[in-house]
Structure formats: C-alpha cells, structure tokens
Scaffold this motif. Structure first.
Motif, mmCIF file in Angstrom:
data_model
loop_
_atom_site.group_PDB
_atom_site.id
_atom_site.type_symbol
_atom_site.label_atom_id
_atom_site.label_comp_id
_atom_site.label_asym_id
_atom_site.label_seq_id
_atom_site.Cartn_x
_atom_site.Cartn_y
_atom_site.Cartn_z
ATOM 1 N N ILE A 51 -21.172 -87.503 58.210
ATOM 2 C CA ILE A 51 -21.162 -88.963 58.345
ATOM 3 C C ILE A 51 -21.670 -89.350 59.725
ATOM 4 N N GLY A 52 -22.554 -90.333 59.783
ATOM 5 C CA GLY A 52 -23.106 -90.772 61.071
ATOM 6 C C GLY A 52 -23.961 -89.666 61.657
ATOM 7 N N SER A 53 -24.888 -89.149 60.846
ATOM 8 C CA SER A 53 -25.632 -87.935 61.224
ATOM 9 C C SER A 53 -26.703 -88.189 62.277
ATOM 10 N N GLY A 54 -26.987 -89.437 62.594
ATOM 11 C CA GLY A 54 -27.881 -89.758 63.705
ATOM 12 C C GLY A 54 -29.234 -89.083 63.599
ATOM 13 N N ALA A 55 -29.658 -88.444 64.691
ATOM 14 C CA ALA A 55 -30.966 -87.782 64.725
ATOM 15 C C ALA A 55 -30.947 -86.428 64.027
ATOM 16 N N LEU A 75 -25.399 -88.730 56.148
ATOM 17 C CA LEU A 75 -25.450 -90.168 55.841
ATOM 18 C C LEU A 75 -25.481 -90.958 57.137
ATOM 19 N N ASP A 76 -26.332 -91.970 57.181
ATOM 20 C CA ASP A 76 -26.384 -92.831 58.364
ATOM 21 C C ASP A 76 -26.924 -94.188 57.925
ATOM 22 N N VAL A 77 -26.825 -95.167 58.819
ATOM 23 C CA VAL A 77 -27.304 -96.508 58.488
ATOM 24 C C VAL A 77 -28.464 -96.938 59.391
ATOM 25 N N CYS A 100 -26.767 -94.680 53.916
ATOM 26 C CA CYS A 100 -25.548 -94.986 53.151
ATOM 27 C C CYS A 100 -24.392 -95.261 54.102
ATOM 28 N N ASP A 101 -23.710 -96.371 53.870
ATOM 29 C CA ASP A 101 -22.446 -96.669 54.536
ATOM 30 C C ASP A 101 -21.365 -96.388 53.504
ATOM 31 N N ILE A 102 -20.616 -95.318 53.719
ATOM 32 C CA ILE A 102 -19.680 -94.850 52.693
ATOM 33 C C ILE A 102 -18.598 -95.892 52.400
ATOM 34 N N ALA A 117 -17.969 -85.191 60.911
ATOM 35 C CA ALA A 117 -18.627 -86.274 61.649
ATOM 36 C C ALA A 117 -18.499 -85.987 63.133
ATOM 37 N N HIS A 118 -19.637 -85.887 63.816
ATOM 38 C CA HIS A 118 -19.631 -85.705 65.265
ATOM 39 C C HIS A 118 -19.828 -87.072 65.913
ATOM 40 N N VAL A 119 -18.783 -87.575 66.522
ATOM 41 C CA VAL A 119 -18.734 -88.959 67.063
ATOM 42 C C VAL A 119 -19.443 -89.962 66.146
ATOM 43 N N GLY A 120 -19.206 -89.819 64.848
ATOM 44 C CA GLY A 120 -19.897 -90.685 63.888
ATOM 45 C C GLY A 120 -18.981 -91.353 62.882
ATOM 46 N N MET A 122 -16.311 -93.502 63.710
ATOM 47 C CA MET A 122 -15.483 -94.612 64.217
ATOM 48 C C MET A 122 -16.186 -95.968 64.141
ATOM 49 N N PHE A 123 -17.056 -96.110 63.145
ATOM 50 C CA PHE A 123 -17.846 -97.342 63.072
ATOM 51 C C PHE A 123 -17.607 -98.115 61.777
ATOM 52 N N PHE A 124 -16.394 -98.025 61.233
ATOM 53 C CA PHE A 124 -16.078 -98.710 59.978
ATOM 54 C C PHE A 124 -15.099 -99.857 60.229
HETATM 55 C C1 LIG Z 1 -22.616 -91.972 68.411
HETATM 56 S S1 LIG Z 1 -23.837 -91.762 67.202
HETATM 57 C C2 LIG Z 1 -23.663 -90.057 66.795
HETATM 58 C C3 LIG Z 1 -24.855 -89.499 66.111
HETATM 59 C C4 LIG Z 1 -24.804 -87.984 65.843
HETATM 60 N N1 LIG Z 1 -23.681 -87.614 65.018
HETATM 61 C C5 LIG Z 1 -24.814 -87.209 67.133
HETATM 62 O O1 LIG Z 1 -23.794 -86.635 67.501
HETATM 63 O O2 LIG Z 1 -25.866 -87.184 67.799
HETATM 64 C C6 LIG Z 1 -23.105 -92.594 65.815
HETATM 65 C C7 LIG Z 1 -23.921 -92.580 64.550
HETATM 66 O O3 LIG Z 1 -23.158 -93.228 63.503
HETATM 67 C C8 LIG Z 1 -24.045 -94.046 62.743
HETATM 68 N N2 LIG Z 1 -23.268 -95.101 62.079
HETATM 69 C C9 LIG Z 1 -22.746 -96.222 62.618
HETATM 70 N N3 LIG Z 1 -22.084 -96.929 61.706
HETATM 71 C C10 LIG Z 1 -22.179 -96.232 60.537
HETATM 72 C C11 LIG Z 1 -21.696 -96.444 59.215
HETATM 73 N N4 LIG Z 1 -20.963 -97.512 58.931
HETATM 74 N N5 LIG Z 1 -21.989 -95.524 58.260
HETATM 75 C C12 LIG Z 1 -22.734 -94.413 58.571
HETATM 76 N N6 LIG Z 1 -23.210 -94.166 59.815
HETATM 77 C C13 LIG Z 1 -22.937 -95.063 60.785
HETATM 78 C C14 LIG Z 1 -25.018 -94.576 63.766
HETATM 79 O O4 LIG Z 1 -26.202 -95.070 63.189
HETATM 80 C C15 LIG Z 1 -25.222 -93.351 64.645
HETATM 81 O O5 LIG Z 1 -26.256 -92.544 64.167
#
Ligand SMILES: C[S@@+](CC[C@H](N)C(=O)[O-])C[C@H]1O[C@@H](n2cnc3c(N)ncnc32)[C@H](O)[C@@H]1O
Length: 282
Positions: A51-55, A75-77, A100-102, A117-120, A122-124
């Motif tokens: 979740i929140g897979s970023g780059a 999954l990312d947005v 996808c936003d789960i 999820a690696h720092v990914g 906490m965005f819900f």
């Molecule tokens: C801090 S970054 C971390 C990215 C990656 N995991 C890393 O460690 O490099 C947070 C990621 O969460 C994604 N994100 C934010 N809100 C999200 C949501 N509701 N659903 C899925 N992804 C989300 C962002 O687009 C971003 O890619």
C-alpha cells in the motif's frame, strides 16, 4: 468519506518531490525499508500487496524476495509515482502497480499472504475502513506489517519544521484526543493504531517504536535536496505559501542546523524513530 485532499497532495508537489528525489530517499530510508522487510514472512511463492508503493522501490525488493513464483501488487494514488514505478518494473511479470485507494476503490485481486506498507499507510481519512478492506484481501493467517513516523525522536523533520515555524508560525495540530488527520504523523501513536487494527478485525496485534539510522553518503547537499521539503514542513509550506526568497533563507538555517549530523566522512548519520505494526488476519 473521501481522501480527495490527500490524493491532490500526492498528485501535486509531494508526488513530484518524491519522484524527483527517489534515489536519495531510497538511501535515506534504506534502513527503515530493510527493517520492515525483516518483519515480513518473505519466501518464494508468496503473494504480496503493498500500500502506498510510491516509486516502487520497496515493491521491487519484495518481488526479488518472493521469486520464484511470487507476485507483488503495489497500490498508489499518485500518477507521477505510479508512472515511475511502472517504468522501473518494466519487463517483470511478477510485479504490477495499480491506481487504487483501498478505502474507497474496488480491488478485485485477493488471496494475498502479506500486506505491507513502508510509510504508506497513514493517508486514509477512515483508517478502519481501509484496514478492514485490506484484511478481506488477505488469506486466513495472512499478515499485515507497516510503519510510520513517531511524533518524537525525528530530527530530520522536527528540525526543519522548527526553523520554518519560527519564520511562518506554527503548524496547526489537531486538538488532543481527536483523530489525527491523514499525513506523515497520523500513525505515530501505538495505542491508537493497534486499536484501529483490532477494530478492523485483526488478531495478534502488535505495535512498538524503534530507533533507526537515517544515512546518506552525500552529506548536507543530498540531505537538503530531499529532507528539507518532505514530512510536516511540506504541509506548513502548503498552508503558508512562503515565497522563494523566504524559502531560501529558511533552507540556509536548516542546513546549518543539520550540520550537527555530518559524520567524519562527510556523510549524514542521524537517528529516526518509527512506529512498527504487525497483525494477523483471522
Ligand atoms: C511517504 S510516501 C512513501 C512511498 C514509498 N512507500 C516509499 O517508501 O518510498 C507515501 C505514498 O502513499 C501514497 N498514498 C497516499 N495516500 C494514499 C491512499 N489513500 N491510497 C494509496 N496510496 C496513497 C502516496 O501517493 C505516496 O506514494
């Protein structure tokens, strides 16, 4: 409840910053990623959802760890980050990325052994809904593991934020006892987040804090290109919209304060504090 505001942030400046600085962020957050990976039951053939897979850096590492026979879906947005992740995964049949936003979007794929999820995470705006929907994508006995930043013990963001707040005024914090808004610090409180996991139906819920090292051989130059603009300071900049000259002045002060963390070889070595979470789907 929509996550529209968060999606806008990650399709705007934050997404662009994380895409532009991906190699530096990977170095700085390398120990955090390795620690998180060590908590996962990785083995060939495992099916993993990120979740929140970023780059895509963590997903790529996971895909290597579950080969042969495994599969990773990230999954990312954020369009810019998904574009970069897909380019980095080109030619791999075992790694895919989906927008996808789960919490709010349907996801057909299921039967995952691991959700990470690696720092990914906490965005819900409604984390219990998101965590419940994730549990339903896991097999019985599947694990969910993620991390987030702790509120204290993180000079990489408290130091730039402190300097910027002296110039721009304080970053508004939610009143005590209220649900933290989605953002880098939303999953800082172990009692709160383990409670969310239990409400979402998980068992064997654990949460704890750990100190990790944030390192970069490129020293202050590399650090200033990245960490001066990510984390809570980016929220303050969005709210207060400082001009280029004021930002440059703030950056100069931040650089000076960060010099306390330059090691003998000219690299950066500073502590970071993270909250880690692990739970099992019944
Ligand atoms: C801090 S970054 C971390 C990215 C990656 N995991 C890393 O460690 O490099 C947070 C990621 O969460 C994604 N994100 C934010 N809100 C999200 C949501 N509701 N659903 C899925 N992804 C989300 C962002 O687009 C971003 O890619």
């Amino acid at each position: 409840m929509s996550n529209r505001a968060t999606h806008d942030v990650w399709n705007g400046q934050s997404g662009a910053d994380w895409a532009e600085h991906q190699p530096d962020l990977d170095l700085l957050l390398g120990q955090s990623m390795r620690r998180l990976a060590a908590l996962l039951p990785l083995a060939p053939g495992r099916q993993v959802l990120e979740i929140g897979s970023g780059a895509g850096s963590f997903s790529l590492a996971l895909a290597h760890a579950v080969a042969p026979g495994g599969r990773v879906l990230g999954l990312d947005v954020s369009e810019p980050l998904l574009r970069l992740a897909r380019a980095r995964a080109e030619g791999r049949g075992d790694l895919a990325f989906a927008k996808c936003d789960i919490q709010t979007d349907a996801l057909d794929a299921a039967g995952f052994d691991i959700c990470a999820a690696h720092v990914g995470m906490m965005f819900f705006s409604d984390p219990v809904v998101a965590l419940t929907r994730l549990r339903r994508r896991l097999t019985s006995g599947g694990v969910i593991v993620f991390n987030g930043w702790a509120a204290r013990g993180n000079p990489w963001f408290s130091l730039p934020l402190g300097v910027a707040e002296r110039h721009l005024g304080p970053l508004p914090s939610p009143p005590l006892g209220e649900t933290p808004p989605p953002g880098p610090l939303a999953f800082a409180d172990v009692t709160y987040v383990t409670g969310l996991l239990r409400q979402a139906g998980y068992r064997q819920v654990e949460g704890w804090q750990e100190t990790i090292a944030i390192r970069h051989p490129g020293g202050l130059d590399a650090l200033m290109q990245t960490l001066a603009y990510v984390g809570p300071i980016s929220t303050l900049y969005r709210l207060k919209q400082p001009g280029a000259a004021q930002k440059a002045h703030i950056a100069g002060e931040i650089r000076e304060a960060f010099s306390a963390f330059v090691d003998a070889g000219g690299g950066i070595d500073m502590p970071g504090t993270m909250a880690f979470y692990r739970a099992v789907a019944p």
